[in-house]
Design a protein around this motif. Structure first.
Motif, PDB file in Angstrom:
ATOM      1  N   GLY A  66       0.790  -1.225   0.000  1.00  0.00           N
ATOM      2  CA  GLY A  66       0.000   0.000   0.000  1.00  0.00           C
ATOM      3  C   GLY A  66       0.821   1.273   0.000  1.00  0.00           C
ATOM      4  O   GLY A  66       0.273   2.365   0.058  1.00  0.00           O
ATOM      5  N   GLY A  67       2.157   1.146  -0.072  1.00  0.00           N
ATOM      6  CA  GLY A  67       3.005   2.328  -0.047  1.00  0.00           C
ATOM      7  C   GLY A  67       4.094   2.256  -1.095  1.00  0.00           C
ATOM      8  O   GLY A  67       4.037   1.455  -2.040  1.00  0.00           O
ATOM      9  N   TYR A  68       5.100   3.091  -0.934  1.00  0.00           N
ATOM     10  CA  TYR A  68       6.238   3.132  -1.843  1.00  0.00           C
ATOM     11  C   TYR A  68       7.432   2.471  -1.164  1.00  0.00           C
ATOM     12  O   TYR A  68       7.723   2.733   0.009  1.00  0.00           O
ATOM     13  CB  TYR A  68       6.590   4.574  -2.194  1.00  0.00           C
ATOM     14  N   LEU A  69       8.148   1.629  -1.914  1.00  0.00           N
ATOM     15  CA  LEU A  69       9.288   0.900  -1.376  1.00  0.00           C
ATOM     16  C   LEU A  69      10.532   1.242  -2.183  1.00  0.00           C
ATOM     17  O   LEU A  69      10.549   1.097  -3.410  1.00  0.00           O
ATOM     18  CB  LEU A  69       9.029  -0.618  -1.443  1.00  0.00           C
ATOM     19  N   CYS A  70      11.570   1.710  -1.493  1.00  0.00           N
ATOM     20  CA  CYS A  70      12.876   1.956  -2.115  1.00  0.00           C
ATOM     21  C   CYS A  70      13.851   0.954  -1.487  1.00  0.00           C
ATOM     22  O   CYS A  70      14.431   1.218  -0.429  1.00  0.00           O
ATOM     23  CB  CYS A  70      13.324   3.389  -1.877  1.00  0.00           C
ATOM     24  N   PRO A  71      14.031  -0.211  -2.112  1.00  0.00           N
ATOM     25  CA  PRO A  71      14.741  -1.325  -1.458  1.00  0.00           C
ATOM     26  C   PRO A  71      16.257  -1.220  -1.535  1.00  0.00           C
ATOM     27  O   PRO A  71      16.932  -2.117  -2.017  1.00  0.00           O
ATOM     28  CB  PRO A  71      14.213  -2.542  -2.237  1.00  0.00           C
ATOM     29  N   VAL A  72      16.819  -0.085  -1.081  1.00  0.00           N
ATOM     30  CA  VAL A  72      18.269   0.025  -1.044  1.00  0.00           C
ATOM     31  C   VAL A  72      18.800  -0.646   0.218  1.00  0.00           C
ATOM     32  O   VAL A  72      18.100  -0.740   1.229  1.00  0.00           O
ATOM     33  CB  VAL A  72      18.720   1.503  -1.083  1.00  0.00           C
ATOM     34  N   ASP A  73      20.023  -1.115   0.150  1.00  0.00           N
ATOM     35  CA  ASP A  73      20.669  -1.692   1.327  1.00  0.00           C
ATOM     36  C   ASP A  73      20.928  -0.571   2.336  1.00  0.00           C
ATOM     37  O   ASP A  73      21.340   0.533   1.955  1.00  0.00           O
ATOM     38  CB  ASP A  73      21.989  -2.358   0.924  1.00  0.00           C
ATOM     39  N   PRO A  74      20.694  -0.803   3.642  1.00  0.00           N
ATOM     40  CA  PRO A  74      20.945   0.254   4.625  1.00  0.00           C
ATOM     41  C   PRO A  74      22.362   0.825   4.556  1.00  0.00           C
ATOM     42  O   PRO A  74      22.575   2.007   4.849  1.00  0.00           O
ATOM     43  CB  PRO A  74      20.687  -0.442   5.965  1.00  0.00           C
ATOM     44  N   SER A  75      23.326  -0.009   4.136  1.00  0.00           N
ATOM     45  CA  SER A  75      24.707   0.484   4.083  1.00  0.00           C
ATOM     46  C   SER A  75      24.899   1.568   3.031  1.00  0.00           C
ATOM     47  O   SER A  75      25.899   2.288   3.044  1.00  0.00           O
ATOM     48  CB  SER A  75      25.658  -0.673   3.792  1.00  0.00           C
ATOM     49  N   VAL A  76      23.945   1.712   2.105  1.00  0.00           N
ATOM     50  CA  VAL A  76      24.032   2.731   1.062  1.00  0.00           C
ATOM     51  C   VAL A  76      23.683   4.116   1.628  1.00  0.00           C
ATOM     52  O   VAL A  76      24.108   5.132   1.094  1.00  0.00           O
ATOM     53  CB  VAL A  76      23.078   2.360  -0.103  1.00  0.00           C
ATOM     54  N   VAL A  77      22.906   4.152   2.710  1.00  0.00           N
ATOM     55  CA  VAL A  77      22.408   5.408   3.276  1.00  0.00           C
ATOM     56  C   VAL A  77      23.337   5.840   4.404  1.00  0.00           C
ATOM     57  O   VAL A  77      23.601   5.076   5.342  1.00  0.00           O
ATOM     58  CB  VAL A  77      20.973   5.240   3.801  1.00  0.00           C
ATOM     59  N   ASP A  78      23.850   7.076   4.351  1.00  0.00           N
ATOM     60  CA  ASP A  78      24.893   7.480   5.301  1.00  0.00           C
ATOM     61  C   ASP A  78      24.416   7.479   6.744  1.00  0.00           C
ATOM     62  O   ASP A  78      25.200   7.211   7.657  1.00  0.00           O
ATOM     63  CB  ASP A  78      25.502   8.828   4.911  1.00  0.00           C
ATOM     64  N   THR A  79      23.123   7.769   7.008  1.00  0.00           N
ATOM     65  CA  THR A  79      22.646   7.753   8.392  1.00  0.00           C
ATOM     66  C   THR A  79      22.758   6.348   8.990  1.00  0.00           C
ATOM     67  O   THR A  79      23.136   6.186  10.148  1.00  0.00           O
ATOM     68  CB  THR A  79      21.188   8.228   8.465  1.00  0.00           C
ATOM     69  N   HIS A  80      22.433   5.349   8.186  1.00  0.00           N
ATOM     70  CA  HIS A  80      22.517   3.969   8.668  1.00  0.00           C
ATOM     71  C   HIS A  80      23.972   3.509   8.726  1.00  0.00           C
ATOM     72  O   HIS A  80      24.352   2.744   9.626  1.00  0.00           O
ATOM     73  CB  HIS A  80      21.693   3.056   7.773  1.00  0.00           C
ATOM     74  N   ARG A  81      24.784   3.954   7.765  1.00  0.00           N
ATOM     75  CA  ARG A  81      26.196   3.590   7.796  1.00  0.00           C
ATOM     76  C   ARG A  81      26.866   4.213   9.022  1.00  0.00           C
ATOM     77  O   ARG A  81      27.712   3.596   9.670  1.00  0.00           O
ATOM     78  CB  ARG A  81      26.889   4.035   6.506  1.00  0.00           C
ATOM     79  N   PHE A  82      26.491   5.443   9.346  1.00  0.00           N
ATOM     80  CA  PHE A  82      27.018   6.097  10.540  1.00  0.00           C
ATOM     81  C   PHE A  82      26.681   5.267  11.785  1.00  0.00           C
ATOM     82  O   PHE A  82      27.566   4.970  12.604  1.00  0.00           O
ATOM     83  CB  PHE A  82      26.418   7.498  10.664  1.00  0.00           C
ATOM     84  N   ALA A  83      25.403   4.877  11.923  1.00  0.00           N
ATOM     85  CA  ALA A  83      24.990   4.108  13.098  1.00  0.00           C
ATOM     86  C   ALA A  83      25.725   2.771  13.157  1.00  0.00           C
ATOM     87  O   ALA A  83      26.120   2.306  14.236  1.00  0.00           O
ATOM     88  CB  ALA A  83      23.475   3.883  13.070  1.00  0.00           C
ATOM     89  N   ASP A  84      25.918   2.139  11.997  1.00  0.00           N
ATOM     90  CA  ASP A  84      26.591   0.844  11.975  1.00  0.00           C
ATOM     91  C   ASP A  84      28.058   0.970  12.380  1.00  0.00           C
ATOM     92  O   ASP A  84      28.587   0.148  13.138  1.00  0.00           O
ATOM     93  CB  ASP A  84      26.478   0.227  10.577  1.00  0.00           C
ATOM     94  N   LEU A  85      28.743   2.008  11.883  1.00  0.00           N
ATOM     95  CA  LEU A  85      30.146   2.199  12.246  1.00  0.00           C
ATOM     96  C   LEU A  85      30.291   2.482  13.741  1.00  0.00           C
ATOM     97  O   LEU A  85      31.209   1.978  14.400  1.00  0.00           O
ATOM     98  CB  LEU A  85      30.743   3.351  11.430  1.00  0.00           C
ATOM     99  N   VAL A  86      29.366   3.292  14.284  1.00  0.00           N
ATOM    100  CA  VAL A  86      29.409   3.583  15.720  1.00  0.00           C
ATOM    101  C   VAL A  86      29.175   2.297  16.519  1.00  0.00           C
ATOM    102  O   VAL A  86      29.849   2.042  17.530  1.00  0.00           O
ATOM    103  CB  VAL A  86      28.370   4.651  16.080  1.00  0.00           C
TER     104      VAL A  86
END
Length: 936
Positions: free
Chosen positions: A86-106
């Motif tokens: 029922g919505g829009y899906l942008c199925p990128v890997d979280p590692s592609v998005v800097d906010t998620h990459r930041f959290a993962d590195l921390v």
């Protein structure tokens, strides 16, 4: 390599090159989609995130434009946007998005093997920041997320400075700390870091002086002394404590790990699928380790029984087990067990002590002393503690370690709100699986060949289960154990037996049984509210409706609803509406049969009365000149919702439309015949303006059936007339005229009813192409209303006479009647009637070659129609407006208004009108092509 950058301006970077993804608004739409990679985002959620508005069921067309343009720009670089759930899906890997990459590195830095590695990871994380996150987006969602991101960055910077100090890089951080302490003079952790750096740089006196500055500022601004940690550091500096000397750079020694290491996790679930968003939420919570000396990291998973909390916790735990080298503890707290009381936390603590290989002779007898020993043993260890199936926060608290190196995951059917507020837990509520996840689980259990062989049955099963994991597992398990049983047979059993088809001999594998355990923990009042919500009309419930349904004052009703939300039997959305998963609601409905006496019927009378009386008040706000109907007083305990103005009435109708349809069905089922036609009447103006033609017809058909049990001739007259108009607007002319003539015959002694029947018959003959007959009915109606002292009705009849005179080419007569109608509508304010008269005058001007005047009239009519949110009238006026534009050669303007009319017609299901407007647009295109050809 593709990167999506949100820590600054929103950008997409491919192999180091910034891709132009369009306007700032378009970039922010992308940010709203990738904030939760792999999870569909509903259109209304995107609107709220990017526009800062709650669309109330209406999504701006520009959103679809932005999505289309993003698809076009991003497809060449391998980024897709699809529709899902029922919505829009942008199925990128979280590692592609800097906010998620930041959290993962921390997060990686917090579990790194040594300080040097941790420093490097945090440096990489902080280097991702380019400025203010989501730059330029100023909405509540963006501001809340931005605040959280700044907090995460601040925590990471402080942890980074600690790491730099541990590896001997105090000279490097000293100037940075000097600047930061001026900006944050009351931050004791920062002050301690600065004092340490000063001391290690050979500046003992400066460190002692700085402490006095901090002490004085704290006393002056907060009336407090420095905390014990900062005081202790001061005394160590004062006495030149040797442990404060510069540490040796390089890896820290490996921690001592006592043997044996507890490994209590049960095996990972064998058929786990999906939950990428929830897993990301757990990873984010894990990354947000509290500051030194703070609380443990706690993630509390809440959700209904059978939603998959334990499966998710165990699947995640096994995926990160290597990050907890000191062991993993697990206990089932049996918060909702069918055969025992919740586990005493003291018993769980004793079990943990055994798992930690404590000599029984060393274990104290006092439970509090046992808890203290447990916390001492896990202090500074990197351990995972999973507390499954908790009943209350009080059951959990004694099991929480005090060390920030530990991670605790708690699952419960309750939301454990105080665990969030008092202990900093990260709440994660489990929703049903989305479409592709549900299909994957069914396929995993039943087998790919079975699923592929019966697509229709699979679609029915998925629709029935609505993403509920336990239901899908039960069905899939049965299909697996009975390989020759067609899936269509299971569908048939579900339709025949309902929830009972998901029963099982094993209690933990029976959906009704699992849900019954949740209900056991409710009070009698809460159980009654749960049952009544299960039979309430409509897909969900607002608080005002719930007050009438449950029969308690608003404050008490809200407390009951909150208890059901806490028990994960009810969901509350941001708009303060409450809903149940379909299977939970099906179970609730079965429990409603057990309510004492007439409790169920009285509750339904109250809530249907709420919808009827509130809708009646809303209708009077929308169309105050409509002839009113009389309602009986509502049942005791019914509390209608006050609506201050037309805008509030429209918003209420938008929100409650499906519930009003369902309320009429409930009234029909219970043979409340007057209520059935009252509800049809109250929705009349809303249905007409919003183009809900099929719903209007269905409601008046139900009203006609109810009339068979009523003797009042005026009611029969009104129902036949309104039903005739409903048939007419759907192009069913024969049935329309039949009902309208029946209404006219019944209105023999009712002058007003006759007039309205004639006015509607005029429209019926117009649709049949007989404008002469239509004019005669309109003239007859005008004669009738002129003696009724109802100026707005007279204005309607005047305009209708003028309209049909214009259709027959008598423009002078037409103009005189329509101008008189316009004057009456303005003298007795009726914006809807005024818009109709302006539309008629515009038609006359256009057909007398005064196209500029026609455009002016149409634009005035359009403003009024939009102000009333009358999408039906708006579509018609836009359609009409295109003709004088085309006559003047303003083809771009004509094309613009016709395209908008086309979109509205299609949205209203007006197929014939849409086809006609498309032909008009095609003719414009043909003219343009011919013009280009003649130039060539």
């Amino acid at each position: 390599m593709v990167e999506v950058r949100l820590l600054g301006a929103v950008d997409v970077v491919v192999d180091g090159r910034v891709v132009d993804v369009g306007s700032p608004r378009q970039r922010h739409v992308l940010a709203a989609l990738v904030a939760e990679p792999g999870r569909p985002v509903l259109p209304e959620v995107v609107v709220e995130r990017v526009w800062g508005e709650r669309p109330g069921g209406r999504v701006p067309p520009s959103l679809h434009t932005y999505i289309s343009q993003l698809r076009r720009v991003l497809a060449p670089v391998g980024v897709t946007i699809t529709r899902a759930g029922g919505g829009y899906l942008c199925p990128v890997d979280p590692s592609v998005v800097d906010t998620h990459r930041f959290a993962d590195l921390v997060a990686q830095a917090r579990v790194a093997d040594d300080d040097v590695e941790a420093v490097g990871l945090r440096e990489r994380a902080l280097d991702l920041w380019r400025g203010e996150p989501l730059s330029g987006l100023d909405t509540p969602w963006a501001n809340q997320w931005r605040t959280r991101l700044w907090g995460e960055r601040t925590a990471a910077e402080l942890d980074h400075i600690d790491g730099l100090l541990r590896v001997g890089r105090h000279g490097e951080v000293l100037p940075v700390l000097a600047a930061q302490v001026e900006d944050r003079p009351l931050d004791e952790r920062l002050a301690g870091q600065y004092l340490t750096a000063l001391y290690r740089s050979g500046r003992q006196a400066d460190a002692l002086a700085r402490y006095q500055v901090v002490r004085e500022r704290l006393a002056e601004d907060l009336g407090a002394d420095p905390g014990p940690e900062l005081q202790a550091l001061y005394h160590r500096i004062l006495t030149a404590d040797s442990t404060l000397t510069e540490p040796a750079a390089g890896p820290s020694p490996a921690p001592h790990r006592p043997a044996p290491v507890p490994r209590q996790l049960p095996s990972a679930p064998p058929h786990f699928v999906g939950r990428s968003g929830e897993l990301a939420g757990l990873n984010t919570a894990f990354a947000e380790v509290a500051e030194g000396g703070g609380s443990v990291v706690i993630s509390a998973l809440a959700g209904a029984g059978g939603i998959g909390k334990t499966w998710l916790a165990l699947h995640w735990a096994h995926g990160v087990v290597d990050r907890f080298p000191d062991g993993q503890l697990f206990v089932d707290l049996r918060g909702f067990s069918p055969d025992s009381l919740p586990l005493d936390p003291a018993v769980a603590v004793r079990g943990f002590l055994d798992a930690l290989d404590v000599d029984p002779a060393r274990i104290p007898t006092d439970p509090q002393a046992q808890t203290a020993l447990y916390r001492s043993l896990v202090a500074d260890k990197r351990m995972l503690i999973v507390l499954d199936n908790a009943a209350t926060t009080d059951q959990v608290i004694p099991l929480l370690p005090g060390s920030p190196t530990c991670t605790v995951v708690v699952t419960s059917r309750r939301r454990l709100t105080s665990l969030v507020s008092r202990h900093g837990a990260h709440h994660l509520h489990l929703e049903p699986l989305v479409g592709h996840e549900a299909r994957a689980l069914l396929t995993e259990r039943a087998g790919a060949d079975r699923v592929a062989a019966e697509p229709d049955a699979v679609a029915d099963l998925l629709a029935y289960c609505r993403g509920f994991p336990l239901a899908l597992s039960l069905i899939g398990g049965r299909a697996h154990t009975e390989p020759h049983l067609p899936l269509a047979r299971i569908v048939a059993e579900l339709r025949e037996s309902g929830l009972e088809a998901l029963d099982d001999d094993e209690p933990t594998g029976s959906l009704p049984t699992v849900l019954s355990w949740s209900c056991r923990a409710l009070t009698p009042e809460q159980r009654q509210a749960f049952s009544l919500i299960g039979v309430a009309p409509g897909p969900d419930l607002g608080l005002p409706a719930a007050v009438s349904l449950i029969g308690h004052p608003p404050a008490h009703t809200r407390r009951l609803l909150r208890a059901l939300v806490e028990a994960s039997l009810l969901d509350r959305d941001p708009h303060d509406r409450y809903s149940m998963h379909d299977l939970v609601r099906a179970y609730a409905a079965t429990t409603a049969d057990d309510l004492a006496g007439d409790v169920r019927e009285e509750a339904l009378r109250r809530v249907v009365g709420f919808y009827t009386h509130t809708a009646h008040a809303a209708e009077r706000l929308l169309e105050p000149h409509r002839h009113p109907i009389h309602l009986d007083p509502p049942a005791p305990g019914t509390l209608a919702h006050p609506l201050p103005d037309m805008s509030a009435a429209l918003a209420w109708f938008d929100a409650e439309h499906l519930h009003l349809l369902a309320a009429q069905q409930t009234a029909t089922t219970h043979a409340w015949h007057d209520t059935v036609w009252h509800l049809a009447w109250t929705l009349g103006t809303f249905h007409t303006r919003q183009g809900h033609r099929h719903d209007r017809l269905a409601m008046w058909q139900a009203a006609l059936d109810a009339c068979a049990h009523l003797s009042d001739p005026a009611t029969h007259t009104l129902v036949h007339r309104c039903l005739g108009r409903s048939y007419l607007d759907l192009g069913r002319h024969t049935e329309a005229i039949e009902h309208l003539h029946r209404a006219l015959a019944l209105a023999e002694h009712d002058r007003a009813a006759q007039a309205h029947a004639h006015l509607t018959l005029a429209h019926a003959w117009e649709r049949r192409g007989d404008d002469r007959q239509a004019l005669e009915h309109s003239i007859h109606a005008l004669r009738l209303v002129r003696g009724l002292d109802r100026p707005v009705w007279e204005a309607d009849a005047l305009n209708q006479v003028g309209w049909f005179a214009a259709r027959l080419g008598d423009y002078d007569t037409a103009r005189a009647h329509c101008q008189a109608a316009l004057a009456l509508h303005r003298r007795h304010p009726d914006p809807g009637g005024e818009a109709t008269a302006l539309d008629s005058l515009a038609y006359i001007a256009h057909h007398t070659d005064d196209h500029h005047q026609a455009i002016a009239y149409y634009r005035q009519a359009l403003i009024l129609a939009r102000g009333l949110r009358n999408t039906n009238r708006t579509a018609n006026t836009l359609d009409h407006l295109g003709h004088p534009h085309a006559a003047l050669g303003h083809h771009d303007h004509a094309r613009e208004v016709w395209r908008e009319a086309l979109e509205l017609y299609r949205g209203q299901g007006r197929h014939d009108d849409a086809v006609r407007v498309q032909r008009q647009l095609d003719a414009l295109d043909d003219l343009a092509a011919a013009a280009r050809g003649s130039i060539a």
